[in-house]
Design a protein around this motif. Structure first.
Motif, PDB file in Angstrom:
ATOM      1  N   VAL A   1       0.947  -1.135   0.030  1.00 12.25           N
ATOM      2  CA  VAL A   1       0.121   0.081  -0.047  1.00 12.25           C
ATOM      3  C   VAL A   1       1.019   1.205   0.147  1.00 12.25           C
ATOM      4  N   ALA A   2       1.893   1.156   0.694  1.00  7.03           N
ATOM      5  CA  ALA A   2       2.990   2.303   0.672  1.00  7.03           C
ATOM      6  C   ALA A   2       3.817   2.437  -0.704  1.00  7.03           C
ATOM      7  N   GLY A   3       3.355   1.601  -1.470  1.00  3.95           N
ATOM      8  CA  GLY A   3       4.084   1.757  -2.684  1.00  3.95           C
ATOM      9  C   GLY A   3       5.324   0.824  -2.884  1.00  3.95           C
ATOM     10  N   GLU A   4       5.719   0.261  -2.270  1.00  8.01           N
ATOM     11  CA  GLU A   4       6.917  -0.553  -2.362  1.00  8.01           C
ATOM     12  C   GLU A   4       6.771  -1.905  -3.179  1.00  8.01           C
ATOM     13  N   ALA A   5       7.909  -2.287  -3.910  1.00  6.41           N
ATOM     14  CA  ALA A   5       7.788  -3.360  -4.742  1.00  6.41           C
ATOM     15  C   ALA A   5       8.262  -4.529  -3.872  1.00  6.41           C
ATOM     16  N   LEU A   6       7.266  -5.623  -4.009  1.00  8.00           N
ATOM     17  CA  LEU A   6       7.665  -6.704  -3.111  1.00  8.00           C
ATOM     18  C   LEU A   6       8.402  -7.859  -3.819  1.00  8.00           C
ATOM     19  N   PRO A   7       9.337  -8.446  -3.201  1.00  2.00           N
ATOM     20  CA  PRO A   7      10.208  -9.491  -3.717  1.00  2.00           C
ATOM     21  C   PRO A   7       9.815 -10.512  -4.564  1.00  2.00           C
ATOM     22  N   GLY A   8       8.646 -10.843  -4.331  1.00  2.00           N
ATOM     23  CA  GLY A   8       7.915 -12.194  -4.761  1.00  2.00           C
ATOM     24  C   GLY A   8       6.355 -12.073  -4.711  1.00  2.00           C
ATOM     25  N   HIS A   9       5.868 -13.075  -5.033  1.00  2.00           N
ATOM     26  CA  HIS A   9       4.340 -13.404  -4.826  1.00  2.00           C
ATOM     27  C   HIS A   9       4.254 -13.701  -3.195  1.00  2.00           C
ATOM     28  N   VAL A  10       3.433 -12.973  -2.462  1.00  2.00           N
ATOM     29  CA  VAL A  10       3.494 -13.028  -1.061  1.00  2.00           C
ATOM     30  C   VAL A  10       2.591 -14.292  -0.785  1.00  2.00           C
ATOM     31  N   ARG A  11       3.186 -15.338   0.322  1.00  2.00           N
ATOM     32  CA  ARG A  11       2.694 -16.136   0.766  1.00  2.00           C
ATOM     33  C   ARG A  11       2.636 -16.391   2.503  1.00  2.00           C
ATOM     34  N   ALA A  12       1.840 -17.043   3.037  1.00  6.79           N
ATOM     35  CA  ALA A  12       1.664 -17.516   4.032  1.00  6.79           C
ATOM     36  C   ALA A  12       0.894 -18.685   4.362  1.00  6.79           C
ATOM     37  N   TYR A  13       1.225 -19.420   5.309  1.00  7.35           N
ATOM     38  CA  TYR A  13       0.569 -20.730   5.702  1.00  7.35           C
ATOM     39  C   TYR A  13      -0.066 -20.930   6.933  1.00  7.35           C
ATOM     40  N   TYR A  14      -1.092 -21.693   7.016  1.00  9.33           N
ATOM     41  CA  TYR A  14      -1.745 -22.174   8.226  1.00  9.33           C
ATOM     42  C   TYR A  14      -0.889 -22.936   8.936  1.00  9.33           C
ATOM     43  N   PRO A  15      -0.922 -23.154  10.568  1.00 10.31           N
ATOM     44  CA  PRO A  15      -0.369 -24.196  10.970  1.00 10.31           C
ATOM     45  C   PRO A  15      -0.974 -25.629  10.963  1.00 10.31           C
ATOM     46  N   PHE A  16      -0.221 -26.646  11.003  1.00  5.73           N
ATOM     47  CA  PHE A  16      -0.916 -27.982  11.305  1.00  5.73           C
ATOM     48  C   PHE A  16      -0.695 -28.615  12.460  1.00  5.73           C
ATOM     49  N   VAL A  17      -1.569 -29.486  12.959  1.00  2.45           N
ATOM     50  CA  VAL A  17      -0.966 -30.501  14.013  1.00  2.45           C
ATOM     51  C   VAL A  17      -1.409 -31.765  13.359  1.00  2.45           C
ATOM     52  N   ARG A  18      -0.315 -32.759  13.949  1.00  2.00           N
ATOM     53  CA  ARG A  18      -0.385 -34.017  13.206  1.00  2.00           C
ATOM     54  C   ARG A  18       0.025 -35.184  14.324  1.00  2.00           C
ATOM     55  N   ILE A  19      -0.944 -36.188  14.439  1.00  3.76           N
ATOM     56  CA  ILE A  19      -0.536 -37.375  15.281  1.00  3.76           C
ATOM     57  C   ILE A  19      -0.326 -38.508  14.572  1.00  3.76           C
ATOM     58  N   GLN A  20       0.441 -39.541  14.832  1.00  5.22           N
ATOM     59  CA  GLN A  20       0.541 -40.752  14.167  1.00  5.22           C
ATOM     60  C   GLN A  20       0.381 -41.888  15.265  1.00  5.22           C
ATOM     61  N   THR A  21      -0.616 -43.020  14.862  1.00 12.00           N
ATOM     62  CA  THR A  21      -0.594 -44.068  15.867  1.00 12.00           C
ATOM     63  C   THR A  21      -0.667 -45.385  15.044  1.00 12.00           C
ATOM     64  N   ASP A  22      -0.012 -46.181  15.869  1.00  6.45           N
ATOM     65  CA  ASP A  22      -0.243 -47.656  15.265  1.00  6.45           C
ATOM     66  C   ASP A  22      -1.219 -48.431  15.732  1.00  6.45           C
ATOM     67  N   THR A  23      -2.020 -47.873  16.595  1.00  4.69           N
ATOM     68  CA  THR A  23      -2.962 -48.906  17.301  1.00  4.69           C
ATOM     69  C   THR A  23      -4.669 -48.102  17.138  1.00  4.69           C
ATOM     70  N   VAL A  24      -5.745 -49.003  17.217  1.00  2.00           N
ATOM     71  CA  VAL A  24      -7.074 -48.396  17.275  1.00  2.00           C
ATOM     72  C   VAL A  24      -7.346 -48.053  18.661  1.00  2.00           C
ATOM     73  N   ALA A  25      -6.731 -48.843  19.709  1.00  2.00           N
ATOM     74  CA  ALA A  25      -7.090 -48.735  21.162  1.00  2.00           C
ATOM     75  C   ALA A  25      -6.801 -47.440  21.512  1.00  2.00           C
ATOM     76  N   ARG A  26      -7.454 -46.757  22.617  1.00  2.00           N
ATOM     77  CA  ARG A  26      -7.430 -45.650  23.354  1.00  2.00           C
ATOM     78  C   ARG A  26      -6.749 -46.180  24.503  1.00  2.00           C
ATOM     79  N   LEU A  27      -5.889 -45.530  24.997  1.00  2.00           N
ATOM     80  CA  LEU A  27      -4.836 -45.929  26.144  1.00  2.00           C
ATOM     81  C   LEU A  27      -5.539 -45.328  27.292  1.00  2.00           C
ATOM     82  N   THR A  28      -6.579 -44.693  27.338  1.00  2.00           N
ATOM     83  CA  THR A  28      -7.144 -44.124  28.633  1.00  2.00           C
ATOM     84  C   THR A  28      -8.684 -44.502  28.607  1.00  2.00           C
TER      85      THR A  28
END
Length: 198
Positions: free
Chosen positions: A47-74
């Motif tokens: 907006v101030a008129g500055e040329a940006l160095p490239g296509h502006v991108r930013a991304y959402y955070p993710f959360v991931r979990i990996q499990t080897d079993t169907v059972a709940r441990l609690t």
């Protein structure tokens, strides 16, 4: 040699693993705020008129979990229909607005860790954050932009599949021709409408 500009991204934040739900939530906040700040700063510079160095991108955070079993441990959360994954595998989702959903996220993270006794991985996803989602409540920039700048917003800030460019240009042409000033809402809302249609 390609003339395509490299994306202009926030500073890299490496994925982290957590057994403490509060630490996982803090990392989600860090990534989210980094992305929002990057988009806001880039928009202010634009907006101030500055040329940006490239296509502006930013991304959402993710959360991931990996499990080897169907059972709940609690058994503490066995009566709940959330806070666990349905079977073995790797499960992830993107997260938004930790300032609004922090209690919800903290409860989910706590239950996932209790149910599966595994680490939560938190990192930067591949889901782009639309620039207008980074605006603060009282950010209004359309009054400061000329028509040419409004047209450039799409090129600088939006990630849109190429086949939609023609449709967007056809839809935008009457507004651009009839007005000296196109609002940021026009430039952002129309591309976002088509971004999710594939």
């Amino acid at each position: 040699m390609s003339r395509r500009r490299m994306p202009y991204l926030p500073e890299f934040i490496a994925p982290t693993r957590h057994t403490d739900p509060l630490e996982a939530l803090a990392q989600v906040r860090l990534i989210y705020e980094s992305s929002v700040t990057h988009l806001r700063d880039a928009m202010q510079r634009f907006v101030a008129g500055e040329a940006l160095p490239g296509h502006v991108r930013a991304y959402y955070p993710f959360v991931r979990i990996q499990t080897d079993t169907v059972a709940r441990l609690t058994n503490e959360s066995a009566h709940l229909s959330y806070g666990f994954v349905a079977g073995p595998g790797s499960f992830e989702t993107t997260l938004t607005r930790p300032d609004l959903y922090d209690k919800y996220y903290l409860e989910q993270f706590t239950l996932l860790l209790q149910s599966h006794r595994n680490e939560l991985e938190v990192g930067v996803s591949t889901q782009p954050m639309p620039v207008h989602f980074s605006f603060a409540e009282h950010d209004h920039i359309e009054g400061t932009l000329q028509t040419e700048s409004c047209q450039l917003i799409i090129l600088c800030f939006m990630a849109i599949k190429a086949r939609w460019w023609l449709m967007i240009l056809i839809l935008m042409a009457p507004q651009i021709l009839q007005s000296e000033m196109v609002t940021i809402a026009h430039m952002v809302a129309l591309p976002m409408t088509f971004m999710f249609i594939t």
